[in-house]
Design a protein around this motif. Structure first.
Motif, PDB file in Angstrom:
ATOM      1  N   LYS A  80      -1.872  -2.596  -3.906  1.00 17.91           N
ATOM      2  CA  LYS A  80      -1.917  -3.853  -5.040  1.00 17.91           C
ATOM      3  C   LYS A  80      -1.493  -5.591  -4.427  1.00 17.91           C
ATOM      4  CE  LYS A  80      -0.733  -1.050  -8.173  1.00 17.91           C
ATOM      5  NZ  LYS A  80      -1.596  -1.206  -9.472  1.00 17.91           N
ATOM      6  N   LEU A  81      -1.797  -6.222  -4.786  1.00 13.48           N
ATOM      7  CA  LEU A  81      -1.609  -7.617  -4.525  1.00 13.48           C
ATOM      8  C   LEU A  81      -0.760  -8.027  -5.460  1.00 13.48           C
ATOM      9  CD1 LEU A  81      -5.144  -9.811  -5.346  1.00 13.48           C
ATOM     10  CD2 LEU A  81      -3.674  -9.233  -2.795  1.00 13.48           C
ATOM     11  N   ARG A  82       0.588  -8.369  -4.721  1.00 13.38           N
ATOM     12  CA  ARG A  82       1.873  -9.530  -4.932  1.00 13.38           C
ATOM     13  C   ARG A  82       1.829 -11.096  -5.019  1.00 13.38           C
ATOM     14  NH1 ARG A  82       1.331  -5.828  -7.979  1.00 13.38           N
ATOM     15  NH2 ARG A  82       2.480  -3.826  -8.332  1.00 13.38           N
ATOM     16  N   PHE A  83       2.537 -11.653  -5.848  1.00 13.47           N
ATOM     17  CA  PHE A  83       2.749 -13.012  -5.358  1.00 13.47           C
ATOM     18  C   PHE A  83       3.864 -13.558  -5.373  1.00 13.47           C
ATOM     19  CE2 PHE A  83      -1.005 -13.776  -7.310  1.00 13.47           C
ATOM     20  CZ  PHE A  83      -2.029 -14.949  -6.655  1.00 13.47           C
ATOM     21  N   GLU A 140       0.609  -0.903   0.033  1.00 12.95           N
ATOM     22  CA  GLU A 140       0.285  -0.194   0.290  1.00 12.95           C
ATOM     23  C   GLU A 140       1.119   1.106   0.081  1.00 12.95           C
ATOM     24  OE1 GLU A 140      -4.833  -0.497   2.454  1.00 12.95           O
ATOM     25  OE2 GLU A 140      -2.902  -0.986   3.330  1.00 12.95           O
ATOM     26  N   LYS A 141       0.805   1.916  -0.955  1.00 12.03           N
ATOM     27  CA  LYS A 141       1.636   3.301  -0.964  1.00 12.03           C
ATOM     28  C   LYS A 141       0.729   4.499  -1.212  1.00 12.03           C
ATOM     29  CE  LYS A 141       5.539   5.491  -3.220  1.00 12.03           C
ATOM     30  NZ  LYS A 141       6.628   5.121  -4.289  1.00 12.03           N
ATOM     31  N   SER A 145      -6.587  -4.058  -8.134  1.00 19.80           N
ATOM     32  CA  SER A 145      -6.637  -4.930  -6.975  1.00 19.80           C
ATOM     33  C   SER A 145      -7.254  -3.806  -5.599  1.00 19.80           C
ATOM     34  CB  SER A 145      -5.339  -4.558  -6.119  1.00 19.80           C
ATOM     35  OG  SER A 145      -4.569  -5.430  -7.030  1.00 19.80           O
ATOM     36  N   ASN A 146      -7.375  -2.201  -6.019  1.00 18.66           N
ATOM     37  CA  ASN A 146      -8.633  -1.050  -5.231  1.00 18.66           C
ATOM     38  C   ASN A 146      -9.631  -1.866  -5.081  1.00 18.66           C
ATOM     39  OD1 ASN A 146      -6.609   0.927  -3.850  1.00 18.66           O
ATOM     40  ND2 ASN A 146      -5.876   0.218  -6.192  1.00 18.66           N
TER      41      ASN A 146
END
Length: 544
Positions: free
Chosen positions: A384-387, A378-379, A412-413
């Motif tokens: 944002k989702l990350r794998f 989160e910025k 993603s929000n």
């Protein structure tokens, strides 16, 4: 026509057409068989269809056929889509009480048939009688005109049976093989004069655009455009998702003109589907091609002329239908549900059933505590989702392909807008995934309990539309008085004693039971042999 050459070439590769001209000259015909041509409100119209070539052999071309019923103004009463099985299929339609007495038209066709300069689709008249609604005297007249009843009077009746008698009929037994339909129904005592129809069938398209044959399944096509002239139209990814099937995802790319085609080898699961452009650029829009159908010019001044004494027969039929429908829960037909088509392999997914694990208050908390392969950043309010990708030596810095209740999620929000208490299941795959021409870091699939999530972002890049689900197969109910003693006190007012389609051989006898309705009954077997021979066998008996 030029823009369809590539698809025509693909068709040539899959079928025994040596050249394009041979394909374009290929002719299909449809024969549709109904259980009656005169039907009363509350009864069920049954039909089967055969899609053949000019030699009456199963067509090698179309996999999808359409059946529709039109009223006197050319408006559709019902429209059924069928994925053909060995070039044949069957369906039904319950005649509702809101339909007025009148002349109706049944038509059947494939999309390929609409390319002919003179339409060659099947058509048949159908008289629907509704004794509960006042008849419009301008269009429907009951009078004493003499109508030719010689067909009924001259029937050769070979046998008579008692009510609720089990019958084993062997007269049609033979070694013939092909596709056949057998019906046992009370002969129609409501004859009516069918005047010549003055309608003029026309082509659905009056230009030179080729209507593509649905050789591998239904075709859905369209075109994209851009509000910026410099944006490319070719090689743009297009996605099709099914609201009722979270594991279905179909993709294609556009050609140089921005056109795209989806071919559906199997039917979709729900009425609600979405087609959208796979790009982060918001300046694309999408338009679907209109559905191609036959166009009818209908003579709505055609009058119905019935003899006055038919009112007794109409009344008896209506009462019989009411009684049968009153016992619907005991006698209802069975529907064979279609297995959902999955484009995402279940074995590749790790599934988290939230009803069987500890509940958390938010998606963020759930990711932190449960899903080790996923994290988020989160910025400045940007989620944002990350794998954490497996089987590769580096992490792909791309968004995962995210689907919620059949909706593609581009931002993603939007995941944070979901009421997390409604989420029932989350499925992931942390391996890289391609969609169209875009690479994603993995799959992130969310199911809610009520399937209610609706993504309203980027509406210009997507189209939500109603999908006409193909007709589901039915197993029709017929009582078995041999072993079921519970039926002794249940009234049996059937006029349709037997109906079976997709019969591949006539080597077996026809077995059915009579009902409580007296009268003359017709046994008919109609269809085509494997070598294209048309078969139409009829026999008659009396129940008294």
């Amino acid at each position: 026509m030029r823009k369809h050459i590539t698809i025509v070439l693909l068709i040539l590769q899959h079928f025994a057409f040596s050249q394009k001209s041979e394909l374009l000259n290929y002719t299909e015909t449809i024969t549709l068989i109904t259980n009656t041509k005169t039907i009363v409100t509350g009864e069920k119209l049954l039909y089967s269809l055969f899609c053949n070539d000019v030699n009456n052999k199963p067509s090698e071309l179309s996999k999808v056929a359409y059946v529709a019923c039109l009223n006197e103004f050319g408006k559709e009463v019902f429209s059924h889509k069928h994925y053909l099985n060995k070039s044949t299929e069957s369906g039904s339609f319950f005649i509702p009480s809101e339909l007025k007495t009148g002349n109706y038209k049944i038509i059947a066709y494939t999309k390929w048939m609409l390319n002919k300069s003179k339409s060659n689709y099947f058509e048949q008249d159908l008289l629907i009688i509704n004794p509960y609604l006042k008849t419009d005297v301008d269009h429907s007249v009951f009078n004493n005109q003499t109508i030719n009843d010689s067909i009924l009077n001259n029937l050769i009746v070979k046998k008579s049976y008692k009510k609720r008698k089990i019958i084993t009929f062997n007269e049609f037994k033979s070694k013939l093989e092909g596709q056949f339909t057998t019906s046992v129904r009370k002969t129609n005592e409501i004859n009516f004069e069918q005047k010549e129809n003055t309608k003029t069938p026309e082509k659905s398209e009056k230009n030179d655009k080729l209507i593509l044959p649905e050789t591998k399944g239904e075709i859905i096509s369209g075109k994209i455009s851009s509000s910026e002239n410099q944006l490319p139209l070719n090689k743009i990814g297009i996605a099709l998702t099914d609201k009722g099937n979270n594991k279905y995802l179909n993709t294609t790319i556009t050609n140089n003109n921005g056109e795209f085609y989806f071919i559906l080898p199997k039917p979709l699961q729900s009425e609600n589907i979405t087609i959208e452009v796979i790009t982060e650029n918001p300046n694309y829009s999408i338009v679907l091609d209109p559905e191609t159908k036959p166009i009818y010019t209908v003579n709505n001044n055609q009058k119905i002329q019935l003899k006055e004494n038919y009112t007794v027969e109409i009344k008896n039929r209506a009462i019989a239908a009411q009684i049968e429908n009153a016992y619907y829960e005991i006698k209802k037909d069975s529907i064979i549900l279609r297995q959902a088509e999955s484009s995402i392999n279940n074995s590749d997914l790790q599934v988290f059933d939230l009803d069987n694990i500890t509940r958390f208050s938010s998606l963020k908390e759930f990711i932190i505590e449960v899903i080790n392969q996923v994290y988020f950043t989160e910025k400045e309010g940007d989620f944002k989702l990350r794998f954490r990708n497996s089987d590769i030596n580096f992490e792909i810095n791309e968004d995962p392909l995210t689907i919620v209740d059949g909706n593609l999620i581009h931002d993603s929000n939007d995941l944070l807008k979901i009421e997390f208490s409604k989420v029932s299941k989350i499925s992931i795959n942390n391996k890289p995934h391609y969609l169209g021409n875009k690479l994603y870091s993995g799959l992130f699939i969310v199911n809610t309990a009520d399937n209610s999530f609706n993504d309203i972002s980027n509406l210009n890049k997507k189209i939500n539309l109603k999908y006409n689900i193909p007709f589901l197969k039915e197993i029709y109910y017929f009582p078995d008085y041999t072993n079921d003693t519970s039926l002794e006190k249940i009234p049996d007012y059937r006029v349709q004693l037997y109906w079976k389609t997709n019969i591949s051989s006539l080597q077996e006898p026809i077995e059915f039971s009579t009902s409580d309705i007296e009268g003359t009954y017709e046994i008919s077997t109609i269809g085509y042999t494997n070598d294209g021979q048309y078969i139409n066998k009829k026999s008659y008996f009396i129940v008294k």
